[in-house]
Motif scaffolding. Structure first.
Motif, PDB file in Angstrom:
ATOM      1  N   TRP A  73       0.828  -1.195   0.000  1.00 43.71           N
ATOM      2  CA  TRP A  73       0.000   0.000   0.000  1.00 43.71           C
ATOM      3  C   TRP A  73       0.868   1.252   0.000  1.00 43.71           C
ATOM      4  CZ3 TRP A  73       0.223   3.008   4.530  1.00 43.71           C
ATOM      5  CH2 TRP A  73       0.810   2.385   5.640  1.00 43.71           C
ATOM      6  N   LYS A  74       0.265   2.327  -0.478  1.00 41.92           N
ATOM      7  CA  LYS A  74       0.987   3.585  -0.666  1.00 41.92           C
ATOM      8  C   LYS A  74       2.240   3.333  -1.517  1.00 41.92           C
ATOM      9  CE  LYS A  74       2.314   7.790   1.712  1.00 41.92           C
ATOM     10  NZ  LYS A  74       2.678   8.409   2.983  1.00 41.92           N
ATOM     11  N   ILE A  75       2.012   2.681  -2.668  1.00 39.29           N
ATOM     12  CA  ILE A  75       3.081   2.298  -3.583  1.00 39.29           C
ATOM     13  C   ILE A  75       3.080   3.265  -4.763  1.00 39.29           C
ATOM     14  CG2 ILE A  75       3.921   0.458  -5.092  1.00 39.29           C
ATOM     15  CD1 ILE A  75       4.152  -0.180  -2.094  1.00 39.29           C
ATOM     16  N   TYR A  76       4.232   3.807  -5.091  1.00 33.26           N
ATOM     17  CA  TYR A  76       4.311   4.819  -6.148  1.00 33.26           C
ATOM     18  C   TYR A  76       3.951   4.252  -7.520  1.00 33.26           C
ATOM     19  CZ  TYR A  76       5.958   8.648  -9.015  1.00 33.26           C
ATOM     20  OH  TYR A  76       6.029   9.658  -9.924  1.00 33.26           O
ATOM     21  N   GLU A  77       4.394   3.050  -7.853  1.00 31.77           N
ATOM     22  CA  GLU A  77       4.110   2.481  -9.172  1.00 31.77           C
ATOM     23  C   GLU A  77       3.308   1.181  -9.097  1.00 31.77           C
ATOM     24  OE1 GLU A  77       4.438   3.622 -12.197  1.00 31.77           O
ATOM     25  OE2 GLU A  77       5.677   5.366 -11.849  1.00 31.77           O
ATOM     26  N   TYR A  78       3.944   0.043  -8.770  1.00 25.99           N
ATOM     27  CA  TYR A  78       3.337  -1.278  -8.937  1.00 25.99           C
ATOM     28  C   TYR A  78       3.295  -2.068  -7.633  1.00 25.99           C
ATOM     29  CZ  TYR A  78       5.311   0.087 -13.431  1.00 25.99           C
ATOM     30  OH  TYR A  78       5.694   0.798 -14.536  1.00 25.99           O
ATOM     31  N   GLY A  79       2.161  -2.684  -7.359  1.00 28.21           N
ATOM     32  CA  GLY A  79       2.109  -3.633  -6.250  1.00 28.21           C
ATOM     33  C   GLY A  79       3.059  -4.786  -6.507  1.00 28.21           C
ATOM     34  N   VAL A  80       3.006  -5.340  -7.739  1.00 26.11           N
ATOM     35  CA  VAL A  80       3.944  -6.378  -8.186  1.00 26.11           C
ATOM     36  C   VAL A  80       4.396  -6.023  -9.591  1.00 26.11           C
ATOM     37  CG1 VAL A  80       4.231  -8.809  -8.829  1.00 26.11           C
ATOM     38  CG2 VAL A  80       2.939  -8.219  -6.781  1.00 26.11           C
ATOM     39  N   TYR A  81       5.703  -6.024  -9.812  1.00 25.38           N
ATOM     40  CA  TYR A  81       6.297  -5.819 -11.138  1.00 25.38           C
ATOM     41  C   TYR A  81       7.006  -7.113 -11.503  1.00 25.38           C
ATOM     42  CZ  TYR A  81       9.398  -4.173 -14.810  1.00 25.38           C
ATOM     43  OH  TYR A  81      10.063  -4.019 -16.001  1.00 25.38           O
ATOM     44  N   ALA A  82       6.715  -7.644 -12.706  1.00 26.04           N
ATOM     45  CA  ALA A  82       7.320  -8.934 -13.078  1.00 26.04           C
ATOM     46  C   ALA A  82       7.695  -8.969 -14.548  1.00 26.04           C
ATOM     47  CB  ALA A  82       6.344 -10.061 -12.775  1.00 26.04           C
ATOM     48  N   GLU A  83       8.927  -9.359 -14.814  1.00 24.74           N
ATOM     49  CA  GLU A  83       9.378  -9.702 -16.164  1.00 24.74           C
ATOM     50  C   GLU A  83       9.573 -11.209 -16.157  1.00 24.74           C
ATOM     51  OE1 GLU A  83      12.716  -7.406 -17.531  1.00 24.74           O
ATOM     52  OE2 GLU A  83      11.931  -5.601 -16.590  1.00 24.74           O
ATOM     53  N   THR A  84       8.892 -11.904 -17.059  1.00 26.19           N
ATOM     54  CA  THR A  84       8.772 -13.357 -16.911  1.00 26.19           C
ATOM     55  C   THR A  84       9.514 -14.176 -17.961  1.00 26.19           C
ATOM     56  OG1 THR A  84       6.718 -13.324 -18.156  1.00 26.19           O
ATOM     57  CG2 THR A  84       6.546 -13.130 -15.756  1.00 26.19           C
ATOM     58  N   GLN A  85      10.606 -13.682 -18.501  1.00 28.96           N
ATOM     59  CA  GLN A  85      11.371 -14.471 -19.467  1.00 28.96           C
ATOM     60  C   GLN A  85      11.824 -15.782 -18.822  1.00 28.96           C
ATOM     61  OE1 GLN A  85      12.026 -11.325 -18.496  1.00 28.96           O
ATOM     62  NE2 GLN A  85      13.027 -10.180 -20.091  1.00 28.96           N
ATOM     63  N   GLY A  86      11.587 -16.890 -19.516  1.00 34.31           N
ATOM     64  CA  GLY A  86      12.039 -18.183 -19.039  1.00 34.31           C
ATOM     65  C   GLY A  86      11.161 -18.829 -17.986  1.00 34.31           C
ATOM     66  N   VAL A  87      10.084 -18.175 -17.601  1.00 38.26           N
ATOM     67  CA  VAL A  87       9.185 -18.716 -16.586  1.00 38.26           C
ATOM     68  C   VAL A  87       7.944 -19.250 -17.278  1.00 38.26           C
ATOM     69  CG1 VAL A  87       7.818 -18.176 -14.537  1.00 38.26           C
ATOM     70  CG2 VAL A  87      10.024 -17.075 -14.887  1.00 38.26           C
ATOM     71  N   GLU A  88       7.614 -20.504 -17.018  1.00 34.06           N
ATOM     72  CA  GLU A  88       6.433 -21.082 -17.648  1.00 34.06           C
ATOM     73  C   GLU A  88       5.151 -20.578 -17.010  1.00 34.06           C
ATOM     74  OE1 GLU A  88       6.720 -25.330 -17.872  1.00 34.06           O
ATOM     75  OE2 GLU A  88       8.716 -25.243 -18.773  1.00 34.06           O
ATOM     76  N   GLU A  89       5.163 -20.358 -15.693  1.00 31.61           N
ATOM     77  CA  GLU A  89       3.956 -19.923 -14.993  1.00 31.61           C
ATOM     78  C   GLU A  89       4.345 -19.047 -13.802  1.00 31.61           C
ATOM     79  OE1 GLU A  89       0.036 -21.878 -12.809  1.00 31.61           O
ATOM     80  OE2 GLU A  89       1.462 -23.163 -13.846  1.00 31.61           O
ATOM     81  N   LEU A  90       3.637 -17.934 -13.635  1.00 34.62           N
ATOM     82  CA  LEU A  90       3.798 -17.064 -12.471  1.00 34.62           C
ATOM     83  C   LEU A  90       2.439 -16.905 -11.829  1.00 34.62           C
ATOM     84  CD1 LEU A  90       5.450 -15.166 -10.656  1.00 34.62           C
ATOM     85  CD2 LEU A  90       4.908 -13.322 -12.258  1.00 34.62           C
ATOM     86  N   GLN A  91       2.323 -17.316 -10.576  1.00 32.94           N
ATOM     87  CA  GLN A  91       1.075 -17.199  -9.838  1.00 32.94           C
ATOM     88  C   GLN A  91       1.213 -16.080  -8.816  1.00 32.94           C
ATOM     89  OE1 GLN A  91       0.342 -20.995  -8.010  1.00 32.94           O
ATOM     90  NE2 GLN A  91       0.057 -22.035  -9.965  1.00 32.94           N
ATOM     91  N   ILE A  92       0.235 -15.196  -8.787  1.00 33.32           N
ATOM     92  CA  ILE A  92       0.177 -14.140  -7.776  1.00 33.32           C
ATOM     93  C   ILE A  92      -1.072 -14.419  -6.957  1.00 33.32           C
ATOM     94  CG2 ILE A  92       0.024 -11.672  -7.352  1.00 33.32           C
ATOM     95  CD1 ILE A  92       1.440 -11.307 -10.090  1.00 33.32           C
ATOM     96  N   VAL A  93      -0.863 -14.817  -5.700  1.00 31.45           N
ATOM     97  CA  VAL A  93      -1.950 -15.303  -4.858  1.00 31.45           C
ATOM     98  C   VAL A  93      -2.028 -14.465  -3.589  1.00 31.45           C
ATOM     99  CG1 VAL A  93      -2.817 -17.319  -3.612  1.00 31.45           C
ATOM    100  CG2 VAL A  93      -1.534 -17.627  -5.735  1.00 31.45           C
ATOM    101  N   GLY A  94      -3.208 -13.987  -3.258  1.00 30.81           N
ATOM    102  CA  GLY A  94      -3.414 -13.282  -1.997  1.00 30.81           C
ATOM    103  C   GLY A  94      -2.786 -11.898  -1.959  1.00 30.81           C
ATOM    104  N   LEU A  95      -2.660 -11.244  -3.106  1.00 36.68           N
ATOM    105  CA  LEU A  95      -2.100  -9.889  -3.145  1.00 36.68           C
ATOM    106  C   LEU A  95      -3.166  -8.890  -2.723  1.00 36.68           C
ATOM    107  CD1 LEU A  95       0.050  -7.751  -3.975  1.00 36.68           C
ATOM    108  CD2 LEU A  95      -0.968  -7.833  -6.270  1.00 36.68           C
ATOM    109  N   ARG A  96      -2.812  -8.011  -1.806  1.00 37.30           N
ATOM    110  CA  ARG A  96      -3.654  -6.883  -1.428  1.00 37.30           C
ATOM    111  C   ARG A  96      -2.862  -5.628  -1.781  1.00 37.30           C
ATOM    112  NH1 ARG A  96      -3.710 -10.869   1.795  1.00 37.30           N
ATOM    113  NH2 ARG A  96      -2.071 -10.108   3.133  1.00 37.30           N
ATOM    114  N   SER A  97      -3.281  -4.948  -2.825  1.00 36.18           N
ATOM    115  CA  SER A  97      -2.573  -3.762  -3.309  1.00 36.18           C
ATOM    116  C   SER A  97      -3.521  -2.577  -3.269  1.00 36.18           C
ATOM    117  CB  SER A  97      -2.082  -4.003  -4.741  1.00 36.18           C
ATOM    118  OG  SER A  97      -1.410  -2.864  -5.228  1.00 36.18           O
ATOM    119  N   ALA A  98      -3.111  -1.513  -2.591  1.00 39.67           N
ATOM    120  CA  ALA A  98      -3.949  -0.322  -2.476  1.00 39.67           C
ATOM    121  C   ALA A  98      -3.091   0.927  -2.655  1.00 39.67           C
ATOM    122  CB  ALA A  98      -4.632  -0.280  -1.113  1.00 39.67           C
ATOM    123  N   ASP A  99      -3.677   1.930  -3.258  1.00 40.23           N
ATOM    124  CA  ASP A  99      -3.014   3.213  -3.458  1.00 40.23           C
ATOM    125  C   ASP A  99      -1.718   3.049  -4.254  1.00 40.23           C
ATOM    126  OD1 ASP A  99      -2.691   5.934  -3.350  1.00 40.23           O
ATOM    127  OD2 ASP A  99      -1.885   5.964  -1.321  1.00 40.23           O
TER     128      ASP A  99
END
Length: 109
Positions: A73-99
């Motif tokens: 929270w109170k994050i200037y840009e991204y709750g989660v930032y991800a570059e996924t080269q070489g990753v078959e699957e990325l799971q984002i579970v239970g993220l609470r992102s505000a502001d």
């Protein structure tokens, strides 16, 4: 981008850590193996550029990586930032992102 807490090992445990005022990212690393949410849970970040900066470039990426149970929270840009080269699957579970400008930004590669 290295975060205030950078997790390089997939076997590391990061539990109930609070980061506030990090110049760049609160947390960074390559996530945890999918289905292993108990290794990264209860963590919180505020007043940073990004909550979690997913970075698989420093070591071989996991085939299936997860970012779990993060409050950003109170994050200037991204709750989660991800570059996924070489990753078959990325799971984002239970993220609470505000502001934040964007909850999740994923660059597929």
């Amino acid at each position: 981008m290295i975060g205030a807490v950078h997790v390089e090992s997939a076997s590391a445990k990061v539990l109930d850590v609070v980061v506030a005022g990090s110049e760049r990212s609160g947390f960074s690393g390559k996530g945890v193996p999918c289905g292993d949410a108990l290794r990264f849970q209860g963590n919180e970040v505020s007043a940073s550029l990004a909550g979690y900066w997913y970075d698989q470039t420093l070591s071989p990426p996991l085939k299936c990586a997860a970012i779990t149970n993060l409050t950003a929270w109170k994050i200037y840009e991204y709750g989660v930032y991800a570059e996924t080269q070489g990753v078959e699957e990325l799971q984002i579970v239970g993220l609470r992102s505000a502001d934040a400008r964007a909850g999740v930004l994923t660059i597929l590669g």
